[in-house]
Design a protein around this motif. Structure first.
Motif, PDB file in Angstrom:
ATOM      1  N   GLU A 283      21.097  31.953  18.223  1.00 10.88           N
ATOM      2  CA  GLU A 283      21.716  33.200  18.661  1.00 10.88           C
ATOM      3  C   GLU A 283      22.452  32.913  19.960  1.00 10.88           C
ATOM      4  O   GLU A 283      21.940  32.201  20.829  1.00 10.88           O
ATOM      5  N   VAL A 284      23.644  33.468  20.100  1.00 10.15           N
ATOM      6  CA  VAL A 284      24.481  33.159  21.263  1.00 10.15           C
ATOM      7  C   VAL A 284      24.888  34.449  21.958  1.00 10.15           C
ATOM      8  O   VAL A 284      25.360  35.395  21.314  1.00 10.15           O
ATOM      9  N   PHE A 285      24.710  34.478  23.294  1.00  4.32           N
ATOM     10  CA  PHE A 285      25.061  35.651  24.090  1.00  4.32           C
ATOM     11  C   PHE A 285      25.851  35.193  25.310  1.00  4.32           C
ATOM     12  O   PHE A 285      25.371  34.367  26.100  1.00  4.32           O
ATOM     13  N   ILE A 286      27.061  35.718  25.470  1.00  2.33           N
ATOM     14  CA  ILE A 286      27.935  35.344  26.574  1.00  2.33           C
ATOM     15  C   ILE A 286      28.212  36.593  27.415  1.00  2.33           C
ATOM     16  O   ILE A 286      28.823  37.553  26.928  1.00  2.33           O
ATOM     17  N   ALA A 287      27.776  36.582  28.666  1.00  7.82           N
ATOM     18  CA  ALA A 287      28.028  37.705  29.583  1.00  7.82           C
ATOM     19  C   ALA A 287      29.246  37.391  30.436  1.00  7.82           C
ATOM     20  O   ALA A 287      29.379  36.276  30.949  1.00  7.82           O
ATOM     21  N   SER A 288      30.125  38.371  30.578  1.00 10.40           N
ATOM     22  CA  SER A 288      31.366  38.142  31.325  1.00 10.40           C
ATOM     23  C   SER A 288      31.687  39.325  32.228  1.00 10.40           C
ATOM     24  O   SER A 288      31.477  40.476  31.845  1.00 10.40           O
ATOM     25  N   THR A 289      32.183  39.018  33.412  1.00 12.30           N
ATOM     26  CA  THR A 289      32.802  40.029  34.259  1.00 12.30           C
ATOM     27  C   THR A 289      34.301  39.996  33.952  1.00 12.30           C
ATOM     28  O   THR A 289      34.942  38.963  34.120  1.00 12.30           O
ATOM     29  N   ILE A 290      34.833  41.118  33.490  1.00 15.70           N
ATOM     30  CA  ILE A 290      36.231  41.141  33.057  1.00 15.70           C
ATOM     31  C   ILE A 290      37.118  41.352  34.283  1.00 15.70           C
ATOM     32  O   ILE A 290      37.469  42.473  34.642  1.00 15.70           O
ATOM     33  N   ARG A 291      37.463  40.255  34.934  1.00 16.69           N
ATOM     34  CA  ARG A 291      38.364  40.318  36.087  1.00 16.69           C
ATOM     35  C   ARG A 291      39.824  40.339  35.638  1.00 16.69           C
ATOM     36  O   ARG A 291      40.647  41.021  36.222  1.00 16.69           O
ATOM     37  N   ASN A 292      40.095  39.557  34.609  1.00 22.97           N
ATOM     38  CA  ASN A 292      41.441  39.502  34.039  1.00 22.97           C
ATOM     39  C   ASN A 292      41.328  39.812  32.541  1.00 22.97           C
ATOM     40  O   ASN A 292      40.885  38.950  31.767  1.00 22.97           O
ATOM     41  N   PRO A 293      41.712  41.013  32.119  1.00 19.38           N
ATOM     42  CA  PRO A 293      41.587  41.372  30.701  1.00 19.38           C
ATOM     43  C   PRO A 293      42.302  40.396  29.769  1.00 19.38           C
ATOM     44  O   PRO A 293      41.830  40.159  28.647  1.00 19.38           O
ATOM     45  N   ASP A 294      43.407  39.819  30.205  1.00 16.74           N
ATOM     46  CA  ASP A 294      44.135  38.877  29.353  1.00 16.74           C
ATOM     47  C   ASP A 294      43.276  37.651  29.026  1.00 16.74           C
ATOM     48  O   ASP A 294      43.270  37.163  27.886  1.00 16.74           O
ATOM     49  N   THR A 295      42.556  37.155  30.031  1.00 16.70           N
ATOM     50  CA  THR A 295      41.688  35.991  29.805  1.00 16.70           C
ATOM     51  C   THR A 295      40.550  36.340  28.858  1.00 16.70           C
ATOM     52  O   THR A 295      40.212  35.576  27.947  1.00 16.70           O
ATOM     53  N   TYR A 296      39.967  37.502  29.068  1.00 17.67           N
ATOM     54  CA  TYR A 296      38.857  37.950  28.220  1.00 17.67           C
ATOM     55  C   TYR A 296      39.319  38.123  26.775  1.00 17.67           C
ATOM     56  O   TYR A 296      38.647  37.687  25.833  1.00 17.67           O
ATOM     57  N   HIS A 297      40.473  38.748  26.578  1.00 12.04           N
ATOM     58  CA  HIS A 297      40.990  38.953  25.226  1.00 12.04           C
ATOM     59  C   HIS A 297      41.435  37.634  24.592  1.00 12.04           C
ATOM     60  O   HIS A 297      41.349  37.471  23.362  1.00 12.04           O
ATOM     61  N   LEU A 298      41.893  36.694  25.402  1.00 12.08           N
ATOM     62  CA  LEU A 298      42.222  35.368  24.889  1.00 12.08           C
ATOM     63  C   LEU A 298      40.975  34.693  24.326  1.00 12.08           C
ATOM     64  O   LEU A 298      41.026  34.064  23.254  1.00 12.08           O
ATOM     65  N   PHE A 299      39.868  34.834  25.016  1.00 14.78           N
ATOM     66  CA  PHE A 299      38.604  34.265  24.543  1.00 14.78           C
ATOM     67  C   PHE A 299      38.239  34.854  23.180  1.00 14.78           C
ATOM     68  O   PHE A 299      37.886  34.129  22.242  1.00 14.78           O
ATOM     69  N   GLN A 300      38.354  36.179  23.045  1.00 13.64           N
ATOM     70  CA  GLN A 300      38.052  36.818  21.771  1.00 13.64           C
ATOM     71  C   GLN A 300      39.009  36.339  20.679  1.00 13.64           C
ATOM     72  O   GLN A 300      38.593  36.081  19.537  1.00 13.64           O
ATOM     73  N   ALA A 301      40.286  36.210  21.023  1.00 10.50           N
ATOM     74  CA  ALA A 301      41.272  35.765  20.039  1.00 10.50           C
ATOM     75  C   ALA A 301      41.003  34.336  19.587  1.00 10.50           C
ATOM     76  O   ALA A 301      41.134  34.011  18.395  1.00 10.50           O
ATOM     77  N   GLU A 302      40.622  33.464  20.521  1.00 12.50           N
ATOM     78  CA  GLU A 302      40.332  32.077  20.174  1.00 12.50           C
ATOM     79  C   GLU A 302      39.072  31.983  19.324  1.00 12.50           C
ATOM     80  O   GLU A 302      38.967  31.108  18.441  1.00 12.50           O
TER      81      GLU A 302
END
Length: 336
Positions: A283-302
Motif C-alpha cells: 500500500e502506498v501513501f504520498i502526502a504533499s503540500t500543494i505549493r505549486n498546483p502545476d507540479t502536483y497535477h504533473l505528478f498525477q498526470a505522470e
C-alpha cells in the motif's frame, strides 16, 4: 478567576513545544485571561509550560524563537494589570546571553502523551538540502497514521525521503509496526536522521544502497519494531537492491515539490512493484503540500501515464499534535 485555564495552558504548551509560528499562538485569548487574573499565576504557569518546561530546558528550541516568544509574552503581560513577574524578565535575560546556533530542537507531543524530539536546522535550506527540517506534510501524514494505526501495525513500512525522521519516529511510537525502514540519499540528512532516532530511544541498523537490508536483519537488542536506515537514491537504485526490503506499506511526505524528481520517484515506485515477486503489492501513501498546483497535477498526470491508479484520502480531523493543519496538504493513495 479561580485559576489558570487548563485548555489554554495545554494549547500554549503543545504549540510552543512544536515551535510553530508565533502568529498561530492564542495571544488574544491569553490577553483576556491575563486581564481577568488577580495575580501572575497564569503567566507563571504559561512560562513553566513553555520556556521552562523540562523538555524545552533539555532540548531547547532556537534562540531566536524563544527570544521572540518571551518578548511577545512580555508585551501581552505589560498591556494588562497583572502583577509583574521577575521570573519572566530573568528568563529573557538568560536567553539573550545565548549565542545563535545553526541547529535547534523541536519537541512534538503525541496523543499518547509521548514526545518526538528532533534536532533540526534553523534554516529551511542547509547543506544544499531541504531535508534537515520537518515540513507540513510530514506532520499531516503522521497525524493521519495516528488515526489509522491498523495500516501500520505489525507490518513492514518503507518511508521514502525520511528527512530528519518525524513521521517515522511518530509512527514507531504510536502504530507498532513490525519493521520501519527510513530512507534518504543525502549524507548529511542520513547522519541527522540517525541521531534523531537515537535521541528518541531507538536502536537502528544501518544499510547502504550496495548492501540492502534483508528481513533477517535484526536490531542489536532485538527490539520491536526493528528500525533500519537505508541509503536509497531513487534514480540509481536497482530492483536487485530493493528485493530485500519487502515493504507492506510505502509512505512519503513532501517529496512532490520539484518537477525534475517526479520521474525518479515514479520509477522508484515501479521498481518496488516489479520486484515484489509473488508478494502482495504494498500500500502506498504520498502526502504533499500543494505549493505549486502545476507540479502536483504533473505528478498525477505522470502516474496516469504509467498506469498507476490513485485516489485522494479524505482529510482527517485528528489534530492532537497538528496545531496548524494546512488546507493545501493532501494524501494520495497509490495502487502500484
Amino acid at each position: 478567576m479561580a485559576g489558570p485555564e487548563p485548555g489554554l495552558l495545554l494549547r500554549f504548551q503543545r504549540r510552543f513545544l512544536a515551535a510553530r509560528p508565533l502568529r498561530s499562538l492564542p495571544w488574544p485569548e491569553l490577553e483576556e485571561n491575563l486581564r481577568a487574573a488577580p495575580d501572575s499565576s497564569l503567566l507563571q504557569d504559561i512560562l513553566r509550560q513553555t520556556i521552562l518546561h523540562p523538555l524545552c530546558v533539555k532540548y531547547p528550541p532556537s534562540t531566536t524563537y524563544r527570544r521572540c516568544f518571551l518578548t511577545e509574552l512580555i508585551k501581552k503581560h505589560e498591556s494588562t494589570a497583572a502583577e509583574p513577574l521577575d521570573e519572566l524578565y530573568d528568563t529573557l535575560a538568560d536567553v539573550l546571553k545565548e549565542e545563535e546556533s545553526s541547529q535547534c530542537y523541536k519537541n512534538y507531543l503525541l496523543p499518547t502523551g509521548d514526545c518526538v524530539t528532533l534536532s533540526e536546522s534553523t534554516a529551511m535550506i542547509s547543506g544544499g538540502t531541504t531535508g534537515l527540517v520537518t515540513w507540513d506534510a510530514a506532520l499531516h501524514l503522521a497525524g493521519w497514521a495516528g488515526g489509522n494505526p491498523e495500516v501500520f501495525r505489525a507490518r513492514t513500512v518503507l518511508e521514502l525521503g525520511s528527512g530528519v525522521g518525524f513521521t517515522g519516529i511518530a509512527i514507531c511510537k504510536t502504530c507498532q509496526p513490525k519493521t520501519y525502514i527510513f530512507s534518504d540519499c543525502h549524507h548529511s540528512v542520513l547522519r541527522q536522521l540517525g541521531q534523531n532516532i537515537h535521541l528518541n530511544g531507538f536502536e537502528v541498523t544501518w544499510c547502504t544502497q550496495t548492501e540492502p537490508p534483508g528481513q533477517e536483519v535484526e536490531a542489536k537488542n532485538r527490539q520491536n519494531p526493528k528500525l533500519i536506515v537505508a541509503e536509497l537514491d531513487w534514480g540509481s537504485v536497482t530492483q536487485k537492491q530493493l528485493v530485500g526490503l519487502h515493504p507492506d506499506v510505502v509512505i512519503a511526505a513532501d517529496v512532490v515539490y520539484d518537477p525534475e524528481i517526479i520521474s525518479a520517484l515514479i520509477g522508484m515506485l515501479q521498481k518496488l512493484s516489479s520486484c515484489r515477486a509473488d508478494r502482495k503489492a504494498p500500500e502506498v501513501f504520498i502526502a504533499s503540500t500543494i505549493r505549486n498546483p502545476d507540479t502536483y497535477h504533473l505528478f498525477q498526470a505522470e502516474l496516469d501515464k504509467v498506469g498507476i491508479r490513485w485516489q485522494i484520502i479524505p482529510a482527517h480531523s485528528n489534530s492532537n499534535f497538528l496545531y496548524d493543519v494546512q488546507p493545501n496538504v493532501t494524501i494520495l493513495q497509490l495502487f502500484i
